[in-house]
Write an enzyme that holds these catalytic residues in place. Structure first.
Site, PDB file in Angstrom:
ATOM      1  N   HIS A  71      -1.116 -11.024  -4.472  1.00  0.00           N
ATOM      2  CA  HIS A  71      -2.160 -10.006  -4.571  1.00  0.00           C
ATOM      3  C   HIS A  71      -2.588  -9.694  -6.000  1.00  0.00           C
ATOM      4  O   HIS A  71      -3.555  -8.960  -6.202  1.00  0.00           O
ATOM      5  CB  HIS A  71      -1.718  -8.725  -3.850  1.00  0.00           C
ATOM      6  CG  HIS A  71      -2.855  -8.024  -3.168  1.00  0.00           C
ATOM      7  ND1 HIS A  71      -2.668  -7.072  -2.183  1.00  0.00           N
ATOM      8  CD2 HIS A  71      -4.201  -8.123  -3.314  1.00  0.00           C
ATOM      9  CE1 HIS A  71      -3.838  -6.618  -1.767  1.00  0.00           C
ATOM     10  NE2 HIS A  71      -4.783  -7.242  -2.441  1.00  0.00           N
TER      11      HIS A  71
ATOM     12  N   ASP B 229      -3.239  -2.929   3.364  1.00  0.00           N
ATOM     13  CA  ASP B 229      -1.984  -3.357   2.752  1.00  0.00           C
ATOM     14  C   ASP B 229      -0.860  -2.404   3.134  1.00  0.00           C
ATOM     15  O   ASP B 229      -1.083  -1.201   3.301  1.00  0.00           O
ATOM     16  CB  ASP B 229      -2.170  -3.351   1.224  1.00  0.00           C
ATOM     17  CG  ASP B 229      -1.161  -4.204   0.467  1.00  0.00           C
ATOM     18  OD1 ASP B 229      -0.020  -4.321   0.916  1.00  0.00           O
ATOM     19  OD2 ASP B 229      -1.521  -4.729  -0.595  1.00  0.00           O
TER      20      ASP B 229
ATOM     21  N   HIS C  40       1.401  -1.819   1.007  1.00  0.00           N
ATOM     22  CA  HIS C  40       1.749  -1.254  -0.292  1.00  0.00           C
ATOM     23  C   HIS C  40       0.509  -0.698  -0.979  1.00  0.00           C
ATOM     24  O   HIS C  40      -0.615  -1.132  -0.709  1.00  0.00           O
ATOM     25  CB  HIS C  40       2.384  -2.329  -1.178  1.00  0.00           C
ATOM     26  CG  HIS C  40       3.512  -3.060  -0.520  1.00  0.00           C
ATOM     27  ND1 HIS C  40       3.318  -4.218   0.238  1.00  0.00           N
ATOM     28  CD2 HIS C  40       4.846  -2.811  -0.482  1.00  0.00           C
ATOM     29  CE1 HIS C  40       4.476  -4.630   0.707  1.00  0.00           C
ATOM     30  NE2 HIS C  40       5.423  -3.802   0.283  1.00  0.00           N
TER      31      HIS C  40
ATOM     32  N   ASP D 198       0.107  -0.912  -4.319  1.00  0.00           N
ATOM     33  CA  ASP D 198      -0.170  -1.822  -5.443  1.00  0.00           C
ATOM     34  C   ASP D 198      -0.743  -1.078  -6.645  1.00  0.00           C
ATOM     35  O   ASP D 198      -1.674  -1.539  -7.309  1.00  0.00           O
ATOM     36  CB  ASP D 198      -1.121  -2.952  -5.011  1.00  0.00           C
ATOM     37  CG  ASP D 198      -0.455  -3.919  -4.054  1.00  0.00           C
ATOM     38  OD1 ASP D 198       0.783  -3.917  -3.973  1.00  0.00           O
ATOM     39  OD2 ASP D 198      -1.173  -4.682  -3.389  1.00  0.00           O
TER      40      ASP D 198
ATOM     41  N   HIS E  91       1.889  -8.469  -8.930  1.00  0.00           N
ATOM     42  CA  HIS E  91       1.240  -8.328  -7.621  1.00  0.00           C
ATOM     43  C   HIS E  91       1.392  -6.914  -7.062  1.00  0.00           C
ATOM     44  O   HIS E  91       0.732  -6.575  -6.073  1.00  0.00           O
ATOM     45  CB  HIS E  91       1.751  -9.382  -6.627  1.00  0.00           C
ATOM     46  CG  HIS E  91       3.072  -9.086  -5.973  1.00  0.00           C
ATOM     47  ND1 HIS E  91       3.432  -9.618  -4.755  1.00  0.00           N
ATOM     48  CD2 HIS E  91       4.131  -8.343  -6.375  1.00  0.00           C
ATOM     49  CE1 HIS E  91       4.642  -9.208  -4.428  1.00  0.00           C
ATOM     50  NE2 HIS E  91       5.085  -8.436  -5.389  1.00  0.00           N
TER      51      HIS E  91
ATOM     52  N   ASP F 212      -4.186  -7.825   2.457  1.00  0.00           N
ATOM     53  CA  ASP F 212      -2.865  -8.416   2.288  1.00  0.00           C
ATOM     54  C   ASP F 212      -2.274  -8.606   3.673  1.00  0.00           C
ATOM     55  O   ASP F 212      -2.206  -7.652   4.460  1.00  0.00           O
ATOM     56  CB  ASP F 212      -2.001  -7.472   1.442  1.00  0.00           C
ATOM     57  CG  ASP F 212      -0.673  -8.069   1.032  1.00  0.00           C
ATOM     58  OD1 ASP F 212      -0.077  -8.810   1.833  1.00  0.00           O
ATOM     59  OD2 ASP F 212      -0.208  -7.765  -0.089  1.00  0.00           O
TER      60      ASP F 212
ATOM     61  N   ASP G 220       0.597  -8.703   4.595  1.00  0.00           N
ATOM     62  CA  ASP G 220       1.756  -7.857   4.901  1.00  0.00           C
ATOM     63  C   ASP G 220       1.334  -6.468   5.372  1.00  0.00           C
ATOM     64  O   ASP G 220       2.172  -5.664   5.770  1.00  0.00           O
ATOM     65  CB  ASP G 220       2.741  -7.793   3.730  1.00  0.00           C
ATOM     66  CG  ASP G 220       2.280  -6.946   2.543  1.00  0.00           C
ATOM     67  OD1 ASP G 220       1.460  -6.038   2.696  1.00  0.00           O
ATOM     68  OD2 ASP G 220       2.774  -7.214   1.423  1.00  0.00           O
TER      69      ASP G 220
ATOM     70  N   GLU H 207      -1.450 -13.325   0.120  1.00  0.00           N
ATOM     71  CA  GLU H 207      -0.010 -13.255   0.383  1.00  0.00           C
ATOM     72  C   GLU H 207       0.443 -14.072   1.594  1.00  0.00           C
ATOM     73  O   GLU H 207       1.482 -13.777   2.198  1.00  0.00           O
ATOM     74  CB  GLU H 207       0.466 -11.803   0.506  1.00  0.00           C
ATOM     75  CG  GLU H 207       0.325 -10.977  -0.775  1.00  0.00           C
ATOM     76  CD  GLU H 207       1.358 -11.296  -1.864  1.00  0.00           C
ATOM     77  OE1 GLU H 207       2.244 -12.136  -1.613  1.00  0.00           O
ATOM     78  OE2 GLU H 207       1.262 -10.697  -2.952  1.00  0.00           O
TER      79      GLU H 207
END
Length: 302
Positions: free
Chosen positions: A100, A123, A125, A127, A140, A229, A231, A274
């Site tokens: 990312h 996402d 997260h 980030d 990332h 992302d 994830d 990712e």
């Protein structure tokens, strides 16, 4: 449905973290049939190839607490230049990662073509770490903060300007793993976040409708970039990611989100990141990425 000229740009980057394999993500997504999927919707596709990414030693710089910063910033400058050139022609840039960290370059290329860009960050997260708050030095985990001008100058000043997006023009969807420093920054900058709590409580349809309303009506954006992302989706559906977090968005909820974003007509660029084939099961995660790209670009059941 409006037919698009889609430019695919691969970024085989795995230097933003310390698990190998995500550099093969663009190849896995291509192998999963992304070009055919988009062309079958009536869009025109041009595969622009991959951004060249140099080699790195994987070490964290003791002065900056950043891993592989030089090779990442060089690749992000090149990516930003390519994305800006593609966007200027009127094409829809579809960037395939890679980790990312590539979003720093993508947004550096998209931002100059908009007066008031919005971003949907799909996402697990936030980030939004910096060299001061990151426990790992992995870039990332920093691209969103860098893109609104917060962090090390070499990351925030890609392509020579900052910020690429206003923090109040950002919507994070699917968050469920947020570090203490990121929480503080979210509150300080007034960033809109729909965590899994909100998605579970209110439903994905409400979350997307409210995100569209916020970005289009309240913030008056003239285009929205989707940074997705894999994830962000529950690892039951996307096992091939480097930082899986249980309890994520479902496969069907993600399709609904992409379908609603398509129908709203606000997405002007996108990246899917990712995908790590080494960690995957029979390319399942890349298949999910391609399916979601199809929904984002107008694929319907009937």
């Amino acid at each position: 449905m409006n037919k698009l000229n889609v430019s695919i740009i691969g970024v085989p980057m795995d230097h933003g973290q310390n698990r190998r394999g995500v550099d093969m993500g663009p190849s896995a997504i291509r192998y999963a049939g992304v070009v055919d999927r988009i062309e079958n919707l009536g869009h025109t596709v041009k595969d622009e190839g991959d951004i060249q990414v140099g080699h790195a030693d994987g070490q964290v710089d003791t002065d900056t607490n950043l891993r592989n910063m030089t090779v990442i910033t060089e690749a992000m400058e090149a990516l930003g230049e390519k994305v800006q050139a593609v966007t200027k022609t009127g094409n829809f840039p579809l960037v395939l990662g890679g980790d990312h960290s590539i979003a720093i370059g993508t947004l550096a290329g998209i931002s100059p073509n908009h007066e008031n860009l919005g971003v949907i960050w799909y996402d697990a997260h936030a980030d939004m770490n910096t060299s001061e708050t990151s426990p790992s030095g992995n870039i990332h985990g920093m691209p969103l903060a860098a893109s609104f001008g917060h962090g090390h100058e070499k990351l925030t000043q890609i392509r020579g300007f900052a910020p690429k997006v206003k923090p109040e023009n950002i919507v994070i969807i699917g968050a469920r793993s947020v570090d203490p420093g990121e929480r503080e920054l979210i509150r300080e900058r007034g960033i809109k976040v729909y965590s899994m709590h909100e998605i579970d409580k209110m439903g994905m349809d409400f979350v997307i409708e409210d995100s569209i309303r916020y970005l289009k009506e309240e913030r008056g954006t003239d285009g929205v970039h989707l940074s997705l992302d894999l994830d962000g989706i529950d690892p039951l559906y996307t096992p091939g990611v480097g930082t899986p977090v249980p309890g994520g968005i479902s496969y069907r909820e993600s399709h609904l989100a992409m379908e609603m974003l398509h129908d709203a007509g606000i997405i002007t660029s996108a990246e899917f990141v990712e995908v790590n084939p080494i960690l995957d099961e029979k390319n399942r995660t890349a298949d999910v990425a391609v399916a979601l790209i199809g929904s984002l670009l107008g694929e319907k059941l009937l």
